[in-house]
Design an enzyme around this catalytic site. Structure first.
Site, PDB file in Angstrom:
ATOM      1  CD  GLU A  91      62.391 -74.507  85.265  1.00  0.00           C
ATOM      2  OE1 GLU A  91      61.201 -74.210  85.091  1.00  0.00           O
ATOM      3  OE2 GLU A  91      63.348 -73.779  84.931  1.00  0.00           O
ATOM      4  NE  ARG A 109      44.451 -75.269  81.114  1.00  0.00           N
ATOM      5  CZ  ARG A 109      45.349 -75.231  82.085  1.00  0.00           C
ATOM      6  NH1 ARG A 109      45.018 -74.779  83.275  1.00  0.00           N
ATOM      7  NH2 ARG A 109      46.577 -75.642  81.877  1.00  0.00           N
TER       8      ARG A 109
END
Ligand code: AMP
Length: 173
Positions: A97, A60
């Site tokens: 993560e 994006r």
């Protein structure tokens, strides 16, 4: 106008996985007036600073990044996930993560004389933008600043970016 911009960001719960509040910028992109306003406001922050390249982060970051490059009379460079760029690349990894991710840039995309602006639509943890900064410095170019449409302030991503490099986010949630 700023309220209208914020209203054109759609928050989609649990996308792409449970617990993520996804900031969907497509309603803003689809509105000609808001799109023009957003690009002008993003560019205003960096005009006159001799930016020669805007680096847009996949995927994006390509959309407003390319428009920003046009507005600043700069070139555009895509920063892509591993394996997508066709020519010789340089790579940088960053922690997620769970595990790691890798971004790449073409080896000849920037040079020592370039003054670079790094752009993405959203800064979340800041890991991707920080890795893009490392990649740019490795390539020998100077990073003038970071430009984001949206900062997710509760994640403190800007704290992961290098001290002293200006950061601009048009909206903060
Ligand atoms: P970061 O955690 O800052 O490295 O963000 C990783 C990438 O995922 C960036 O390109 C962001 O644009 C995107 N991203 C992360 N969180 C969100 C979110 N909540 N909504 C939309 N995009 C996101």
């Amino acid at each position: 106008m700023h309220d209208k911009l914020a209203a054109a960001i759609r928050t989609v719960p649990d996308f792409p996985e449970p617990g993520i509040q996804f900031k969907d910028i497509t309603p803003l992109l689809a509105d000609a007036t808001l799109l023009r306003f957003a690009v002008d406001a993003l560019a205003a922050e960096w005009k006159g600073q001799g930016i020669t390249k805007v680096l847009g982060i996949e995927s994006r970051g390509f959309i407003l990044g390319a428009m920003l490059a046009d507005e600043l009379n700069a070139g555009f460079v895509p920063i892509r996930k591993e394996g997508k760029l066709p020519f010789t690349t340089i790579k940088e990894s960053y922690d997620l993560e769970y595990g790691q991710d890798i971004i790449e840039m073409h080896i000849d995309a920037v040079s020592a004389t370039d003054r670079v602006l790094i752009h993405d639509d959203v800064i979340a943890t800041g890991g991707t933008a920080a890795a893009t900064h490392r990649l740019t410095e490795f390539a020998g170019a100077s990073v003038v600043g970071f430009s984001f449409l949206i900062e997710l302030s509760f994640l403190n991503g800007c704290d992961r970016l290098p001290d002293g490099t200006p950061i601009h986010a048009l909206m903060s949630f």
